[in-house]
Design an enzyme around this catalytic site. Structure first.
Site, PDB file in Angstrom:
ATOM      1  CB  CYS A  28       2.368  -1.059  -2.453  1.00  0.00           C
ATOM      2  SG  CYS A  28       2.469  -3.142  -1.433  1.00  0.00           S
ATOM      3  CB  CYS A  78       1.249  -4.937  -3.593  1.00  0.00           C
ATOM      4  SG  CYS A  78       1.388  -4.518  -1.935  1.00  0.00           S
ATOM      5  CG  ASP A  79       0.744  -3.306  -7.244  1.00  0.00           C
ATOM      6  OD1 ASP A  79       0.351  -4.070  -6.981  1.00  0.00           O
ATOM      7  OD2 ASP A  79       0.388  -1.619  -6.220  1.00  0.00           O
TER       8      ASP A  79
END
Ligand code: NDP
Length: 315
Positions: A139, A142-143
């Site tokens: 992701c 997300c990261d």
């Protein structure tokens, strides 16, 4: 199975990510006495992420597993009956929905909320498994932030890979997009965006052999599947964007699905084609796939279930 072992419920929730737990919080507070089956991966996809920094209400960020613990405790506080088991089979023929757990326990429920989520597809390398959350991620949204200013690689050739590669290019010094064929399946507009991003390099006919490093990603070894030539890329982050698989197999034949097996819901609502069966979260959303959007649709499903039960005179 004897009649005795059948359990009668007003509301059953299947799944324990942000969608399932949010549905549970709302359903419990509405006195639906919900029972929630967590499935094989209690907490869902967030339990395989590290810091979550984009969920509103956590200004300092929070670890994914801790966030799911908080969601669970909030559901427990209002009386949700949480069971660490898998639901294995359903029968949605009648007005009362039949459901079986992996132990063969039979449940009859008036309302069912499907929140079984989706799972990221992985390459299947041992090193990928070993370095998951230590530089390997599925992701970018997300990261990606953790790799700002660094050099990263991303695998895939669909719209997700194209979108995430351009997203990463805004944060990272350089992005290597690894495409296994000599063309991408992403839409033309996304491909144009990829080609016009200066710090994004596409490696055609390229497959990942190994992710290097012990406690973090220190590079990757790739191979050109046409020439057989091997090379090493000095990246510190490795993103996999080769698609997701919704966890919806057991509903096949009962619930209408899109071609890609995501559950079809009435636009803007959580209704499925079966009366009294509602769907929320990543099992029905292949576009946004965020914790906050999953939680939002979990809330919608519980409110829709409550109205349904009330209209039927069940509550
Ligand atoms: P897709 O299934 O469309 O693409 C997956 C990609 O991963 C393919 O290009 C495939 O390669 C590649 N792949 C699969 N396995 C491997 C492997 N082992 N090694 C290397 N590459 C591999 O998934 P997406 O998540 O990209 O998209 C899912 C759906 O969501 C699509 O319908 C897409 O259009 C949509 N979407 C739309 C967006 C938008 O409109 N903004 C944004 C994101 C997604 P190959 O092509 O060789 O099979």
């Amino acid at each position: 199975m004897s009649e005795k072992s059948v359990e009668r419920l007003k509301c059953l929730i299947i799944g324990s990510g942000p969608a399932g737990y949010t549905a549970a919080i709302y359903a419990s507070r509405a006195n639906l006495s919900p029972v929630l089956y967590t499935g094989k991966e209690p907490g869902g996809q967030l339990t395989i992420t590290n810091d979550v920094e984009n969920y509103p209400g956590y200004p300092e960020g929070i670890m994914g597993p801790q966030m799911m613990e908080d969601f669970k405790n909030q559901a427990l506080r209002f009386g949700t009956d949480i069971r660490y088991e898998l639901i294995e089979k359903v029968d949605f023929t009648g007005p009362v929905h039949k459901i079986w757990s992996e132990t063969g326990h039979e449940i009859h429920a008036d309302a069912v909320i499907i929140a079984t989520g989706a799972s990221a597809r992985w390459l299947g390398l041992e090193s990928e498994q070993k370095l998951m959350n230590k530089g390997v991620s599925a992701c970018a949204v997300c990261d990606g932030f953790f790799f700002r200013g660094q050099e990263v690689a991303i695998v895939g050739a669909g719209d997700t890979a194209a979108e995430e590669a351009t997203y990463l290019a805004k944060l990272c010094k350089k992005v290597h997009l690894l495409v296994r064929r000599d063309e991408m399946r992403a839409s033309k507009i996304m491909q144009d965006r990829v080609m016009n991003t200066p710090n994004l390099e596409v490696h055609w006919n390229t497959e990942t052999e190994e992710i290097l490093g012990t406690d973090g990603v220190e590079g990757i070894r790739v191979v050109n599947n046409k020439s057989g030539e091997k090379s090493t890329l000095d990246v510190t982050g490795f993103f996999v964007a080769i698609g997701h698989k919704p966890n919806t197999e057991m509903f096949e034949g009962w619930i209408d699905m899109e071609e890609n097996k995501y559950i079809k819901t009435v636009p803007g609502r959580s209704f499925t084609n079966v009366e009294g069966v509602f769907a929320c979260g990543d099992a029905q959303d292949h576009v946004y796939r965020q914790a906050v959007t999953a939680a939002g649709t979990g809330c919608m499903a519980a409110l829709d279930a409550e109205r349904y039960l009330s209209e039927k005179g069940i509550i």
